[in-house]
Scaffold this motif. Structure first.
Motif, short mmCIF file in Angstrom:
data_model
loop_
_atom_site.label_atom_id
_atom_site.label_comp_id
_atom_site.label_asym_id
_atom_site.label_seq_id
_atom_site.Cartn_x
_atom_site.Cartn_y
_atom_site.Cartn_z
N THR A 257 21.06 17.88 -27.39
CA THR A 257 20.35 18.64 -26.35
C THR A 257 21.25 19.72 -25.74
OG1 THR A 257 20.94 16.93 -24.72
CG2 THR A 257 18.75 16.80 -25.72
N LEU A 258 22.53 19.44 -25.53
CA LEU A 258 23.42 20.42 -24.90
C LEU A 258 23.61 21.66 -25.77
CD1 LEU A 258 26.12 18.05 -23.32
CD2 LEU A 258 24.12 19.09 -22.22
N PRO A 259 23.98 21.54 -27.05
CA PRO A 259 24.11 22.77 -27.86
C PRO A 259 22.77 23.46 -28.10
CG PRO A 259 24.39 20.83 -29.24
CD PRO A 259 24.39 20.35 -27.82
N MET A 260 21.68 22.69 -28.18
CA MET A 260 20.37 23.28 -28.42
C MET A 260 19.96 24.18 -27.25
SD MET A 260 16.93 21.29 -29.64
CE MET A 260 16.83 20.32 -28.14
N ILE A 261 20.19 23.72 -26.03
CA ILE A 261 19.86 24.53 -24.85
C ILE A 261 20.68 25.81 -24.83
CG2 ILE A 261 19.94 24.60 -22.32
CD1 ILE A 261 19.42 21.53 -22.40
N THR A 262 21.95 25.69 -25.21
CA THR A 262 22.82 26.86 -25.25
C THR A 262 22.36 27.85 -26.32
OG1 THR A 262 24.73 25.60 -24.46
CG2 THR A 262 25.19 27.65 -25.62
N LEU A 263 22.03 27.36 -27.51
CA LEU A 263 21.61 28.22 -28.61
C LEU A 263 20.28 28.92 -28.33
CD1 LEU A 263 22.51 25.88 -31.61
CD2 LEU A 263 23.66 28.02 -31.00
N LEU A 264 19.40 28.27 -27.57
CA LEU A 264 18.08 28.83 -27.29
C LEU A 264 18.07 29.70 -26.04
CD1 LEU A 264 15.87 25.66 -28.00
CD2 LEU A 264 16.21 27.64 -29.50
N GLY A 265 19.24 29.93 -25.46
CA GLY A 265 19.31 30.69 -24.22
C GLY A 265 18.76 32.10 -24.37
N ARG A 266 18.88 32.65 -25.57
CA ARG A 266 18.33 33.99 -25.81
C ARG A 266 17.07 33.84 -26.66
NH1 ARG A 266 23.81 37.31 -27.62
NH2 ARG A 266 24.98 37.00 -25.67
N GLY A 267 16.11 34.70 -26.37
CA GLY A 267 14.88 34.66 -27.14
C GLY A 267 13.72 34.12 -26.32
N ARG A 268 12.54 34.22 -26.90
CA ARG A 268 11.33 33.82 -26.19
C ARG A 268 10.36 33.16 -27.15
NH1 ARG A 268 7.49 37.92 -22.61
NH2 ARG A 268 6.03 36.32 -21.85
N ALA A 269 9.73 32.09 -26.69
CA ALA A 269 8.80 31.35 -27.54
C ALA A 269 7.47 32.09 -27.64
CB ALA A 269 8.58 29.95 -26.97
N ARG A 270 6.82 31.94 -28.81
CA ARG A 270 5.49 32.50 -29.01
C ARG A 270 4.46 31.37 -29.05
NH1 ARG A 270 6.18 36.16 -34.23
NH2 ARG A 270 7.67 34.51 -34.75
N ALA A 271 3.22 31.71 -28.80
CA ALA A 271 2.15 30.71 -28.75
C ALA A 271 2.08 29.93 -30.05
CB ALA A 271 0.82 31.40 -28.46
N ARG A 272 1.99 28.60 -29.92
CA ARG A 272 1.83 27.67 -31.05
C ARG A 272 3.01 27.68 -32.02
NH1 ARG A 272 -4.58 28.02 -32.79
NH2 ARG A 272 -5.43 27.86 -30.67
N MET A 273 4.12 28.34 -31.67
CA MET A 273 5.27 28.42 -32.57
C MET A 273 6.53 28.00 -31.82
SD MET A 273 4.50 31.90 -34.74
CE MET A 273 5.97 31.67 -35.76
N PRO A 274 6.81 26.72 -31.72
CA PRO A 274 8.01 26.27 -31.02
C PRO A 274 9.28 26.77 -31.70
CG PRO A 274 7.04 24.46 -32.28
CD PRO A 274 6.06 25.60 -32.33
N ARG A 275 10.30 26.99 -30.90
CA ARG A 275 11.57 27.51 -31.43
C ARG A 275 12.50 26.39 -31.90
NH1 ARG A 275 14.07 30.55 -26.77
NH2 ARG A 275 15.53 31.33 -28.36
N SER A 276 12.28 25.20 -31.41
CA SER A 276 13.09 24.06 -31.86
C SER A 276 12.21 22.82 -31.89
CB SER A 276 14.30 23.84 -30.95
OG SER A 276 13.88 23.49 -29.65
N LEU A 277 12.64 21.82 -32.65
CA LEU A 277 11.84 20.61 -32.84
C LEU A 277 12.76 19.40 -32.81
CD1 LEU A 277 9.22 19.10 -33.67
CD2 LEU A 277 9.79 19.63 -36.05
N VAL A 278 12.40 18.41 -31.99
CA VAL A 278 13.13 17.14 -31.95
C VAL A 278 12.17 16.03 -32.36
CG1 VAL A 278 14.43 15.51 -30.53
CG2 VAL A 278 14.60 17.97 -30.08
N LEU A 279 12.50 15.29 -33.40
CA LEU A 279 11.68 14.18 -33.87
C LEU A 279 12.32 12.86 -33.46
CD1 LEU A 279 10.80 15.38 -37.50
CD2 LEU A 279 9.32 15.41 -35.48
N ALA A 280 11.53 11.99 -32.85
CA ALA A 280 12.00 10.68 -32.41
C ALA A 280 11.05 9.61 -32.93
CB ALA A 280 12.08 10.62 -30.88
N PRO A 281 11.54 8.40 -33.22
CA PRO A 281 10.69 7.38 -33.84
C PRO A 281 9.68 6.73 -32.90
CG PRO A 281 12.89 6.52 -33.50
CD PRO A 281 12.94 7.97 -33.16
N THR A 282 9.95 6.69 -31.59
CA THR A 282 9.05 5.99 -30.67
C THR A 282 8.73 6.89 -29.48
OG1 THR A 282 10.85 5.02 -29.34
CG2 THR A 282 10.11 3.77 -31.28
N ARG A 283 7.64 6.53 -28.79
CA ARG A 283 7.23 7.28 -27.61
C ARG A 283 8.31 7.24 -26.54
NH1 ARG A 283 1.30 4.42 -26.81
NH2 ARG A 283 0.44 4.85 -28.88
#
Length: 460
Positions: free
Chosen positions: A57-83
């Motif tokens: 999470t820490l490097p991901m937040i830093t890397l995403l600091g520049r740029g802007r998300a577009r509708a229905r197109m996330p800039r990053s994805l985190v997959l986890a096994p449980t809710r």
């Protein structure tokens, strides 16, 4: 010694970290964050409770600091096994990104599609999801993964256990080839190795402990318990659990109690409450809102005992858990490491105790073979005499019957109550007559046909 300030993280992220009270990264964080900030793929292997969530999470937040998300197109994805694990990642993101303008969406079961669609339509920087719910949105045409720059797979070996690997492979194929991949797992079974060799490109491998090891901060113990009789095993085992809790004394603060079966989770929680202990169950059959309320109650101290199935065994960051009790020996050796990893986190000390019966010998041997050590044996606590009394019905009065109700009559029913019942029929079977004589060797009740004499009967 490395500090977070040495890791070239975004100053806004460093400010959020400082407010959480952390100064020094854990070994997995110190090893994974620098190559992640350089844009490299990362393969992190570390036991549970070592801070893997902040490693991405820490490097991901830093890397995403520049740029802007577009509708229905996330800039990053985190997959986890449980809710629960996905929700925990979302909480971490909120804590560390609070001084940035990054947005997130959480896609998990138990939440309406409509609410999640609204978030995605606005455009999100970070999408945190379980594999099944993510693919549901994709197949409904509500989501595009072609804009993913950073993809994270958390608790990959748990994904394997839950049968998610085909979904993970499909999701990888839906994301750009040029994405950065951060891949974390506590163990590396062959199927996970195949996945990493296929989808990761020259990853930086960080392994902070040998695979499937237990933390040195956890004091382990094993009670080998032999029930007095097979049909009393469950009730006597619960008595052993209560005795172990009592024996811990001032060292005890709270505990997670693990059972192998959901039905046992409910029975153990009900039994503890019956004996005056503040316990609540959590397993996959409970709805999401109920599970989240229970977890929050355990975190804030309003619930002392969390009785759980393995849905809570991995990834959940519940701080300050003093004890873990394995009411059942895990069926899979790897689950032992994940279960006891709920205590002794972030350098704190913890205690993990397990109850084993003779039928658990094979599973116990597999656990000790995997962790390369023998779990210290402890003396079994003495059970109260009433726990070993014989009774007229099953010796497990707290287990539900076929109707789901708990039997009212227990093995400890007073003899006085038995003697005041309606009299039985006479030995001749005639109505209205009483037979006050004892029936030797036949218990307190004998069916009428066994007490009748047929010697004097006349055949018509």
């Amino acid at each position: 010694m490395t500090k977070f300030s040495d890791l070239t993280l975004d100053p806004k992220v460093l400010k959020a970290i400082e407010e959480t009270g952390y100064e020094t990264p854990t070994p997995i964080q110190a090893g994974a964050i620098p190559p992640a900030l350089e844009g490299k793929d990362v393969l992190g292997i570390a036991q549970t409770g070592t801070g893997k969530t902040a490693s991405f999470t820490l490097p991901m937040i830093t890397l995403l600091g520049r740029g802007r998300a577009r509708a229905r197109m996330p800039r990053s994805l985190v997959l986890a096994p449980t809710r629960e694990l996905a929700a925990q990642v979302a909480e971490n993101f909120d804590a560390y990104a609070k001084y940035t303008k990054l947005t997130k969406a959480l896609l998990i079961g138990g939440v309406s599609f409509g609410e999640q669609d609204k978030l995605i339509d606005k455009g999100v920087d970070v999408l945190i999801a379980t594999p099944g719910r993510l693919l549901d949105h994709f197949e409904r045409g509500k989501l595009l993964l072609t804009g993913v720059q950073v993809m994270v797979v958390d608790e990959a070996d748990r994904m394997l256990d839950m049968g998610f690997i085909p979904d993970i492979e499909r999701i990888f194929q839906l994301t750009p080839f040029t994405r950065q991949t951060l891949f974390f797992s506590a163990t590396m079974p062959p199927e996970i190795e195949r996945l990493t060799s296929t989808f990761l490109h020259a990853p930086a491998k960080i392994e902070v402990a040998r695979q499937a090891t237990t933390s040195d901060t956890i004091t382990q113990g094993l009670v080998q318990f032999k029930p007095s009789r097979r049909d009393r095993s469950a009730s006597e085992k619960r008595a052993v659990l209560r005795s172990l809790i009592e024996r811990e004394g001032e060292k005890f603060r709270n505990a997670i109690i693990f059972c192998n079966r959901k039905v046992d989770v409910d029975i153990v929680a009900k039994s503890l409450k019956k004996h005056g202990l503040n316990a609540e169950p959590i397993h996959g059959d409970l709805d999401q809102s109920h599970r989240m309320r229970t977890l929050e109650g355990f975190r804030d101290g309003s619930i002392t005992f969390l009785v759980a199935s393995d849905v809570a065994a991995r990834g959940l960051d519940i701080p300050n858990v003093s004890h873990v009790f394995n009411f059942d020996v895990p069926n899979h050796a790897e689950d032992y490491v994940h279960r006891i990893g709920r205590t002794g986190r972030a350098g704190r000390e913890g205690t993990a105790l397990m109850i084993a019966t003779p039928s658990d010998d094979k599973a116990l041997a597999a656990i000790e073979d995997m962790v390369k050590q023998q779990i210290p044996r402890l003396d079994a606590p003495d059970l109260p005499k009433r726990e070993r009394r014989s009774g007229r019905k099953a010796a497990d009065p707290e287990a539900p019957d076929a109707t789901g109700e708990t039997p009212r009559e227990t093995a400890e029913e007073p003899r006085k109550d038995r003697e005041t019942r309606a009299p039985r029929r006479s030995s001749r079977g005639r109505r209205g007559e009483r037979d006050d004589g004892p029936v030797v060797g036949m218990g307190d009740h004998v069916p009428d046909f066994l007490t009748r004499s047929f010697a004097d009967s006349k055949v018509g």
